[in-house]
Design a protein around this motif. Structure first.
Motif, mmCIF file in Angstrom:
data_model
loop_
_atom_site.group_PDB
_atom_site.id
_atom_site.type_symbol
_atom_site.label_atom_id
_atom_site.label_comp_id
_atom_site.label_asym_id
_atom_site.label_seq_id
_atom_site.Cartn_x
_atom_site.Cartn_y
_atom_site.Cartn_z
ATOM 1 N N ALA A 5 -85.026 36.875 -15.791
ATOM 2 C CA ALA A 5 -85.911 37.956 -16.222
ATOM 3 C C ALA A 5 -87.342 37.480 -16.016
ATOM 4 C CB ALA A 5 -85.665 38.311 -17.682
ATOM 5 N N ALA A 6 -88.190 38.337 -15.449
ATOM 6 C CA ALA A 6 -89.527 37.869 -15.069
ATOM 7 C C ALA A 6 -90.453 39.042 -14.818
ATOM 8 C CB ALA A 6 -89.429 36.997 -13.809
ATOM 9 N N ASN A 7 -91.731 38.691 -14.588
ATOM 10 C CA ASN A 7 -92.746 39.633 -14.104
ATOM 11 C C ASN A 7 -92.900 40.829 -15.042
ATOM 12 O OD1 ASN A 7 -94.752 40.223 -12.284
ATOM 13 N ND2 ASN A 7 -93.420 41.256 -10.827
ATOM 14 N N MET A 8 -92.973 40.536 -16.340
ATOM 15 C CA MET A 8 -93.114 41.602 -17.329
ATOM 16 C C MET A 8 -94.215 41.247 -18.319
ATOM 17 S SD MET A 8 -89.137 42.558 -18.237
ATOM 18 C CE MET A 8 -88.620 40.849 -18.414
ATOM 19 N N HIS A 9 -95.228 42.086 -18.387
ATOM 20 C CA HIS A 9 -96.233 42.048 -19.453
ATOM 21 C C HIS A 9 -96.528 43.491 -19.820
ATOM 22 C CE1 HIS A 9 -100.531 40.985 -20.982
ATOM 23 N NE2 HIS A 9 -99.660 41.065 -21.980
ATOM 24 N N ASN A 10 -95.849 43.954 -20.837
ATOM 25 C CA ASN A 10 -95.872 45.379 -21.200
ATOM 26 C C ASN A 10 -95.342 46.228 -20.051
ATOM 27 O OD1 ASN A 10 -97.065 44.552 -23.622
ATOM 28 N ND2 ASN A 10 -99.138 44.917 -22.851
ATOM 29 N N ASP A 11 -94.265 45.761 -19.427
ATOM 30 C CA ASP A 11 -93.669 46.424 -18.272
ATOM 31 C C ASP A 11 -92.203 46.745 -18.536
ATOM 32 O OD1 ASP A 11 -95.842 46.356 -16.292
ATOM 33 O OD2 ASP A 11 -95.627 44.177 -16.425
ATOM 34 N N PRO A 12 -91.629 47.686 -17.743
ATOM 35 C CA PRO A 12 -90.185 47.936 -17.837
ATOM 36 C C PRO A 12 -89.384 46.702 -17.424
ATOM 37 C CG PRO A 12 -91.293 49.756 -16.733
ATOM 38 C CD PRO A 12 -92.301 48.649 -16.856
ATOM 39 N N LEU A 13 -88.126 46.703 -17.807
ATOM 40 C CA LEU A 13 -87.236 45.572 -17.568
ATOM 41 C C LEU A 13 -87.202 45.164 -16.094
ATOM 42 C CD1 LEU A 13 -84.929 43.702 -18.687
ATOM 43 C CD2 LEU A 13 -83.346 45.537 -18.039
ATOM 44 N N VAL A 14 -87.354 43.861 -15.836
ATOM 45 C CA VAL A 14 -87.153 43.256 -14.517
ATOM 46 C C VAL A 14 -86.141 42.128 -14.723
ATOM 47 C CG1 VAL A 14 -88.198 42.096 -12.538
ATOM 48 C CG2 VAL A 14 -89.523 43.803 -13.829
ATOM 49 N N THR A 72 -77.713 40.708 -8.385
ATOM 50 C CA THR A 72 -77.865 42.157 -8.487
ATOM 51 C C THR A 72 -78.930 42.448 -9.531
ATOM 52 O OG1 THR A 72 -76.125 42.329 -10.154
ATOM 53 C CG2 THR A 72 -75.488 42.635 -7.848
ATOM 54 N N ARG A 73 -79.627 43.553 -9.338
ATOM 55 C CA ARG A 73 -80.624 43.960 -10.312
ATOM 56 C C ARG A 73 -79.974 44.869 -11.349
ATOM 57 N NH1 ARG A 73 -86.910 45.591 -9.199
ATOM 58 N NH2 ARG A 73 -87.518 45.738 -11.403
ATOM 59 N N VAL A 74 -80.288 44.625 -12.618
ATOM 60 C CA VAL A 74 -79.767 45.415 -13.724
ATOM 61 C C VAL A 74 -80.908 46.269 -14.251
ATOM 62 C CG1 VAL A 74 -78.684 45.352 -15.995
ATOM 63 C CG2 VAL A 74 -78.081 43.626 -14.274
ATOM 64 N N ALA A 75 -80.743 47.592 -14.210
ATOM 65 C CA ALA A 75 -81.832 48.499 -14.573
ATOM 66 C C ALA A 75 -81.986 48.645 -16.078
ATOM 67 C CB ALA A 75 -81.597 49.871 -13.934
ATOM 68 N N VAL A 76 -80.879 48.589 -16.814
ATOM 69 C CA VAL A 76 -80.900 48.734 -18.264
ATOM 70 C C VAL A 76 -80.027 47.641 -18.862
ATOM 71 C CG1 VAL A 76 -80.379 50.214 -20.234
ATOM 72 C CG2 VAL A 76 -81.245 51.225 -18.115
ATOM 73 N N MET A 77 -80.571 46.924 -19.842
ATOM 74 C CA MET A 77 -79.791 45.888 -20.506
ATOM 75 C C MET A 77 -79.013 46.473 -21.679
ATOM 76 S SD MET A 77 -81.077 42.193 -21.977
ATOM 77 C CE MET A 77 -81.272 41.399 -20.366
ATOM 78 N N ALA A 103 -84.980 53.040 -23.713
ATOM 79 C CA ALA A 103 -86.181 53.410 -24.465
ATOM 80 C C ALA A 103 -86.903 52.192 -25.022
ATOM 81 C CB ALA A 103 -85.812 54.362 -25.600
ATOM 82 N N ALA A 104 -86.153 51.116 -25.325
ATOM 83 C CA ALA A 104 -86.753 49.890 -25.856
ATOM 84 C C ALA A 104 -87.013 48.864 -24.764
ATOM 85 C CB ALA A 104 -85.839 49.289 -26.921
ATOM 86 N N GLU A 105 -86.883 49.276 -23.503
ATOM 87 C CA GLU A 105 -87.080 48.360 -22.377
ATOM 88 C C GLU A 105 -88.125 48.899 -21.415
ATOM 89 O OE1 GLU A 105 -82.422 46.894 -22.774
ATOM 90 O OE2 GLU A 105 -83.088 47.811 -20.900
ATOM 91 N N ARG A 106 -89.094 49.613 -21.948
ATOM 92 C CA ARG A 106 -90.161 50.178 -21.128
ATOM 93 C C ARG A 106 -91.460 49.393 -21.219
ATOM 94 N NH1 ARG A 106 -89.240 56.475 -23.081
ATOM 95 N NH2 ARG A 106 -87.310 56.868 -21.903
ATOM 96 N N SER A 107 -91.589 48.569 -22.265
ATOM 97 C CA SER A 107 -92.819 47.802 -22.467
ATOM 98 C C SER A 107 -92.447 46.418 -22.973
ATOM 99 C CB SER A 107 -93.736 48.515 -23.467
ATOM 100 O OG SER A 107 -94.953 47.806 -23.628
ATOM 101 N N MET A 108 -91.970 45.571 -22.048
ATOM 102 C CA MET A 108 -91.387 44.281 -22.400
ATOM 103 C C MET A 108 -92.324 43.134 -22.025
ATOM 104 S SD MET A 108 -87.471 45.069 -21.149
ATOM 105 C CE MET A 108 -86.786 43.543 -21.796
ATOM 106 N N THR A 109 -92.347 42.120 -22.897
ATOM 107 C CA THR A 109 -93.195 40.945 -22.700
ATOM 108 C C THR A 109 -92.471 39.732 -23.283
ATOM 109 O OG1 THR A 109 -95.150 42.357 -23.006
ATOM 110 C CG2 THR A 109 -95.511 39.999 -23.056
ATOM 111 N N TYR A 110 -92.804 38.557 -22.760
ATOM 112 C CA TYR A 110 -92.283 37.282 -23.258
ATOM 113 C C TYR A 110 -90.754 37.210 -23.261
ATOM 114 C CZ TYR A 110 -97.106 36.944 -24.870
ATOM 115 O OH TYR A 110 -98.475 36.944 -24.931
ATOM 116 N N PRO A 111 -90.109 37.417 -22.102
ATOM 117 C CA PRO A 111 -88.648 37.262 -22.056
ATOM 118 C C PRO A 111 -88.258 35.802 -22.273
ATOM 119 C CG PRO A 111 -89.545 37.403 -19.836
ATOM 120 C CD PRO A 111 -90.690 37.671 -20.772
ATOM 121 N N GLU A 112 -87.150 35.612 -22.955
ATOM 122 C CA GLU A 112 -86.662 34.251 -23.195
ATOM 123 C C GLU A 112 -85.157 34.280 -23.413
ATOM 124 O OE1 GLU A 112 -87.296 30.529 -26.334
ATOM 125 O OE2 GLU A 112 -88.744 32.176 -26.268
ATOM 126 N N PHE A 113 -84.442 33.354 -22.766
ATOM 127 C CA PHE A 113 -83.011 33.166 -22.992
ATOM 128 C C PHE A 113 -82.801 31.952 -23.893
ATOM 129 C CE2 PHE A 113 -83.063 35.296 -18.804
ATOM 130 C CZ PHE A 113 -82.183 36.339 -19.049
#
Length: 417
Positions: free
Chosen positions: A97-106, A120-125, A129-139
């Protein structure tokens, strides 16, 4: 479209003492968005933005120097917040998961272990509605070994902390409510959770009222056995979501008093007690590093530095050039050592491990000693195995494009000899 490439030939740099610096690729050097490193017993995986700013995954066996590359269909801009998160699940599939600062899921994942061609790219996790403004992804891994993904939903000053868990091949909510909620007035900026020697997950954070970095306040703490049920350090349960009025405040640092997000780092002393490194202004207005330790009667806060004429005055929006970065407190004999980097210089702050009395400081260790062009900084990512990444880049520029695009730089894998 996904493209696999053959190994890339690069001129190898002269390694520093007791390490090998192996070139991986030429990479984007316009800012220091964090790259990713995953090391297993068999393989090494690296996530980065390449010379053309494309999200790229490189992999090779531990006992081979033959890299394979996958270029994924997303490109980074000038925002240094757009860090890369990467992890393997229990089946050996790679998640990125990357390239997100207040962005939709990548978000991308492989269908087949060890096969970069199966991304493969996953459009929705879980919830679009809760994946339109995402920041600081972490596993991270839960107590039961399942893969967990966390992120901030919403912008600075109005964010919620969301946790998902991978159940077989599908993601679902780990928590029925967000872990923390700023109530539309603030955001919580977390470091952790990290697993301590006591088996608990320990989490620290600051609250921040607006995108202005000067509005950080109230160093806070919580712990959990399972990342689902949370409590204060005295065992008092915390209802979710955690709000400012309910949080355990370790130090009520006020807005404008010199504390910043990301520099609230948990570690552990020789007895396994949690200690938190952070900084704020002292009575003379200098920036000082402090340690907070949870003792029988509560949190004890002591100075770890005694610097004169050093004040890091920060504020405003966008990515900052950190004059001070804090590492993880660690035990070394009868010392508690806190590694820091101040104005580019590594320093170890030394305290008595039992009493927390200051013992002074010494020059710090530099991992991945590589040549850095004038005006650039050295960035590193270190794995628990001791293997690391190192690359030069320009410092942050508050996420504003520069007049000139810098030349790509070489990303190197640092392997201890």
């Amino acid at each position: 479209m996904l493209k696999l490439l053959a190994p890339l030939a690069l001129a190898c740099a002269v390694p520093a003492a007791a390490q090998t610096a192996e070139p991986i690729d030429r990479v984007w050097a316009g800012h220091d968005a964090a790259f990713a490193l995953v090391v297993t017993d068999a393989r090494i995986y690296v996530g980065y933005y390449d010379a053309e700013r494309r999200l790229t995954i490189a992999s090779r066996p531990r006992k081979s120097s033959r890299w394979r590359y996958a270029r994924l269909p997303t490109r980074v801009g000038w925002d240094a917040h757009n860090r890369i998160a990467m992890a393997l699940d229990a089946q050996g599939r790679l998640h990125v998961a990357a390239n997100m600062h207040n962005d939709p899921l990548v978000y991308f994942r492989t269908r087949t272990p060890n096969d970069l061609g199966s991304f493969t790219r996953v459009a929705v996790m879980v919830d679009r509605a809760a994946e339109r403004s995402m920041t600081y992804p972490e596993f991270l891994k839960g107590a039961d070994g399942r893969l967990i993904f966390k992120y901030r939903d919403g912008g600075s000053g109005r964010g919620r902390e969301i946790y998902n868990v991978l159940d077989g091949s599908e993601w679902k909510r780990l928590l029925d409510a967000p872990l923390a909620d700023g109530e539309g007035k603030r955001s919580a900026y977390f470091v952790g959770p990290v697993v301590g020697p006591d088996g608990w997950f320990h989490l620290t954070w600051v609250w921040r009222d607006t995108p202005d970095a000067a509005t950080n306040h109230d160093l806070s703490y919580a712990r959990s056995r399972d990342l689902v049920h949370w409590q204060r350090s005295d065992g008092t349960p915390l209802a979710l979501p955690i709000r400012l009025g309910d949080a355990e405040i370790v130090d009520p640092v006020a807005v404008g008093d010199g504390m910043i997000n990301n520099n609230t780092v948990p570690g552990f002393d020789a007895a396994g007690r949690v200690v938190i490194a952070f900084h704020k202004f002292d009575g003379a207005g200098n920036t000082q590093v402090f340690l907070a330790r949870r003792e029988v009667t509560g949190w004890r806060i002591v100075p770890a530095s005694d610097w004169k004429h050093f004040r890091w005055e920060f504020g405003g929006n966008g990515s900052l050039d950190f004059r001070l970065r804090l590492g993880t407190p660690k035990v070394e004999g009868d010392l508690l050592v806190l590694p820091v980097v101040r104005d580019g210089k590594p320093i170890d702050l030394l305290l008595d491990a039992a009493t927390l009395a200051r013992k002074g400081e010494r020059p710090g260790r530099r991992l991945g000693e590589i040549a850095v062009p004038p005006g650039m900084q050295r960035n590193t990512v270190e794995d628990a195995s001791g293997i690391a990444l190192a690359w030069p880049s320009l410092p942050p520029n508050r996420d504003v494009p520069r007049d000139q695009v810098p030349e790509p730089q070489v990303l190197r894998l640092i392997v201890p000899d």
